[in-house]
Design an enzyme around this catalytic site. Sequence first.
Site, PDB file in Angstrom:
ATOM      1  N   GLU A  88       0.821  -1.221   0.000  1.00 23.31           N
ATOM      2  CA  GLU A  88       0.000   0.000   0.000  1.00 23.31           C
ATOM      3  C   GLU A  88       0.848   1.262   0.000  1.00 23.31           C
ATOM      4  OE1 GLU A  88      -0.444  -2.623   1.926  1.00 23.31           O
ATOM      5  OE2 GLU A  88      -2.543  -3.264   1.858  1.00 23.31           O
TER       6      GLU A  88
ATOM      7  N   HIS B 137       2.329   1.419   5.233  1.00 22.32           N
ATOM      8  CA  HIS B 137       1.188   2.340   5.258  1.00 22.32           C
ATOM      9  C   HIS B 137       0.825   2.698   6.694  1.00 22.32           C
ATOM     10  CE1 HIS B 137      -1.097  -1.081   6.635  1.00 22.32           C
ATOM     11  NE2 HIS B 137      -0.456  -1.778   5.707  1.00 22.32           N
TER      12      HIS B 137
ATOM     13  N   HIS C 165      -4.739   0.930   7.233  1.00 26.71           N
ATOM     14  CA  HIS C 165      -5.345  -0.184   7.983  1.00 26.71           C
ATOM     15  C   HIS C 165      -4.305  -0.730   8.943  1.00 26.71           C
ATOM     16  CE1 HIS C 165      -3.278  -2.337   4.712  1.00 26.71           C
ATOM     17  NE2 HIS C 165      -3.194  -3.361   5.557  1.00 26.71           N
TER      18      HIS C 165
HETATM   19 ZN    ZN Z   1      -0.456  -4.714   2.658  1.00 24.09          ZN
END
Ligand code: ZN
Length: 300
Positions: free
Chosen positions: A37, A131, A143
């Site tokens: 991500e 991320h 997340h």
């Molecule tokens: Zn991932």
Amino acid sequence: MKKEILRIPIFVLILFIGIGYLISAEKLKVYISVDMEGITGVVNRDQVSSTGKDYNIARKWMAEETNAAIQGALDAGATEIVVNDSHGSMRNIILSDLHPSAYLITGSPKPLSMMQGLDGSFDAVIFIGYHAKAGTKDGVLDHTYSSSSIHSIKINNIEMPELGINALVAGYFDVPVVLISGDSAVCSQAKELLGEEVETVTVKEGIGRYAAKCSSLKKACELIREKTKIALEKREKIKPFKINPPYTFELEFNYSYQADYPELIPGVKRKDGRTVCFVIKDFIEGFKLMRALIALARSQ
Ligand code: ZN
């Protein structure tokens, strides 16, 4: 008397050979955990899900950024480099795309997940494509371990992004995390948790969860290579990330039903509708239990 004269140069010679051997034998083992991500250009599920239409190009970018870190590690004199594919199915990087100097850990499940293969023999850890934690404003695809089930994870009351939890695994083995690359949000969370000494490479700036202003792949790779070398050269200055035991893990799920099975495990308590917690002395055991609870939450 003659013998004495001879002995000195031989002794000096042996000393020089010994020092030379020690210098040439100095090892630098580097561990690289790669998520997806936080790779430049990646902003949407279509790029990070193996069934998404843009997945095949995004996995190439992931390999490119990984190769840049490998190049930087080689520039710093790395003697062994292990890459752990740490996203989703953990089979994203195509082996033939990876720099030939590195080993690739691929596939899932793995007992230590995003940190599989790390042990105390390594000298430094690098996180590529990471991320921000769940709920971060302007965190691209933010997340924490599971978008579908996790609202937040706290360890000893500190809300953790994946980078924090994984850095604690590295800390367990006394290995410092020296560099993190990803969006601007994850880079500031890295500095906040691990300290100012940790090197960061911002490859994009989030504009909400599904949009970003991205560096070119070329620019991102140049920066990753450059900063990886710098980070590895100053690795002695960066302390492994540790929290004193015992560890209180608190998992808040997205929905109350997701806590129904996890609370059945011995030692796990239901704190409220959506939250379970447990206390444990050994961090790795806690990490594994956390992952098992997330798997249970997702199983319904
Ligand atoms: Zn991932």
